[in-house]
Motif scaffolding. Structure first.
Motif, short mmCIF file in Angstrom:
data_model
loop_
_atom_site.label_atom_id
_atom_site.label_comp_id
_atom_site.label_asym_id
_atom_site.label_seq_id
_atom_site.Cartn_x
_atom_site.Cartn_y
_atom_site.Cartn_z
N LEU A 1 0.83 -1.21 0.00
CA LEU A 1 0.00 0.00 0.00
C LEU A 1 0.86 1.26 0.00
O LEU A 1 0.56 2.23 -0.69
CB LEU A 1 -0.93 0.00 1.22
CG LEU A 1 -1.89 1.17 1.33
CD1 LEU A 1 -2.85 1.19 0.15
CD2 LEU A 1 -2.66 1.08 2.62
N PHE A 2 1.96 1.24 0.75
CA PHE A 2 2.85 2.40 0.82
C PHE A 2 3.52 2.68 -0.53
O PHE A 2 3.71 3.82 -0.91
CB PHE A 2 3.90 2.17 1.90
CG PHE A 2 4.81 3.34 2.10
CD1 PHE A 2 4.37 4.48 2.74
CD2 PHE A 2 6.11 3.30 1.64
CE1 PHE A 2 5.20 5.57 2.93
CE2 PHE A 2 6.96 4.38 1.82
CZ PHE A 2 6.50 5.51 2.46
N LEU A 3 3.88 1.63 -1.26
CA LEU A 3 4.56 1.79 -2.55
C LEU A 3 3.61 1.91 -3.74
O LEU A 3 4.05 2.18 -4.85
CB LEU A 3 5.51 0.61 -2.78
CG LEU A 3 6.65 0.47 -1.78
CD1 LEU A 3 7.43 -0.79 -2.05
CD2 LEU A 3 7.55 1.68 -1.79
N LEU A 4 2.32 1.71 -3.51
CA LEU A 4 1.33 1.67 -4.60
C LEU A 4 1.32 2.92 -5.48
O LEU A 4 1.34 2.79 -6.71
CB LEU A 4 -0.07 1.39 -4.04
CG LEU A 4 -1.18 1.28 -5.07
CD1 LEU A 4 -0.92 0.10 -5.99
CD2 LEU A 4 -2.52 1.14 -4.38
N PRO A 5 1.28 4.15 -4.93
CA PRO A 5 1.22 5.32 -5.83
C PRO A 5 2.39 5.38 -6.81
O PRO A 5 2.20 5.61 -8.00
CB PRO A 5 1.25 6.51 -4.88
CG PRO A 5 0.79 5.99 -3.56
CD PRO A 5 1.22 4.56 -3.52
N GLY A 6 3.59 5.15 -6.33
CA GLY A 6 4.76 5.18 -7.19
C GLY A 6 4.76 4.06 -8.22
O GLY A 6 5.15 4.25 -9.36
N ASP A 7 4.31 2.88 -7.81
CA ASP A 7 4.24 1.75 -8.75
C ASP A 7 3.22 2.02 -9.86
O ASP A 7 3.46 1.68 -11.01
CB ASP A 7 3.88 0.46 -8.02
CG ASP A 7 5.08 -0.19 -7.38
OD1 ASP A 7 6.21 0.08 -7.83
OD2 ASP A 7 4.90 -0.98 -6.44
N LEU A 8 2.09 2.61 -9.51
CA LEU A 8 1.07 2.91 -10.53
C LEU A 8 1.60 3.90 -11.56
O LEU A 8 1.40 3.71 -12.77
CB LEU A 8 -0.20 3.46 -9.87
CG LEU A 8 -0.99 2.47 -9.02
CD1 LEU A 8 -2.16 3.17 -8.35
CD2 LEU A 8 -1.48 1.30 -9.86
N VAL A 9 2.28 4.94 -11.10
CA VAL A 9 2.84 5.93 -12.03
C VAL A 9 3.92 5.29 -12.90
O VAL A 9 3.98 5.51 -14.10
CB VAL A 9 3.39 7.15 -11.26
CG1 VAL A 9 4.16 8.07 -12.17
CG2 VAL A 9 2.25 7.89 -10.57
N ARG A 10 4.79 4.51 -12.28
CA ARG A 10 5.86 3.82 -13.02
C ARG A 10 5.29 2.93 -14.10
O ARG A 10 5.75 2.93 -15.24
CB ARG A 10 6.73 3.00 -12.07
CG ARG A 10 7.88 2.29 -12.74
CD ARG A 10 8.59 1.35 -11.80
NE ARG A 10 7.72 0.39 -11.15
CZ ARG A 10 7.23 -0.72 -11.73
NH1 ARG A 10 7.54 -0.98 -12.96
NH2 ARG A 10 6.45 -1.53 -11.06
N GLN A 11 4.23 2.19 -13.79
CA GLN A 11 3.59 1.31 -14.77
C GLN A 11 2.93 2.11 -15.88
O GLN A 11 3.00 1.73 -17.05
CB GLN A 11 2.57 0.41 -14.08
CG GLN A 11 3.21 -0.64 -13.20
CD GLN A 11 2.20 -1.39 -12.37
OE1 GLN A 11 1.00 -1.15 -12.46
NE2 GLN A 11 2.68 -2.29 -11.53
N LYS A 12 2.26 3.22 -15.54
CA LYS A 12 1.61 4.07 -16.56
C LYS A 12 2.63 4.66 -17.52
O LYS A 12 2.34 4.85 -18.70
CB LYS A 12 0.82 5.20 -15.90
CG LYS A 12 -0.40 4.76 -15.18
CD LYS A 12 -1.50 4.44 -16.14
CE LYS A 12 -2.76 4.10 -15.37
NZ LYS A 12 -3.84 3.70 -16.23
N LEU A 13 3.84 4.95 -17.02
CA LEU A 13 4.89 5.49 -17.88
C LEU A 13 5.59 4.41 -18.69
O LEU A 13 6.39 4.71 -19.57
CB LEU A 13 5.93 6.25 -17.04
CG LEU A 13 5.44 7.53 -16.38
CD1 LEU A 13 6.52 8.09 -15.45
CD2 LEU A 13 5.05 8.56 -17.42
N GLY A 14 5.32 3.14 -18.37
CA GLY A 14 5.92 2.04 -19.10
C GLY A 14 7.37 1.80 -18.73
O GLY A 14 8.16 1.32 -19.54
#
Length: 51
Positions: free
Chosen positions: A7-20
């Motif tokens: 949960l703590f790392l979720l925001p950064g992981d979502l952005v990283r995935q969206k940027l490919g």
């Protein structure tokens, strides 16, 4: 404990995935920056509500 970390790392992981960007390419920089912004904003809003 794994759920809290996820949960703590979720925001950064979502952005990283969206940027490919893969984890190997990122080196944690983008994820760390985004997480710092998100959780810092949340902490600031909570702190300002109690002042």
């Amino acid at each position: 404990m794994k759920t809290i970390l996820w949960l703590f790392l979720l925001p950064g992981d979502l952005v990283r995935q969206k940027l490919g960007i893969t984890v190997e390419q990122d080196g944690g920089l983008i994820r760390s920056f985004i997480n710092m912004c998100v959780w810092g904003t949340i902490a600031l809003l909570i702190a300002l509500n109690y002042v």
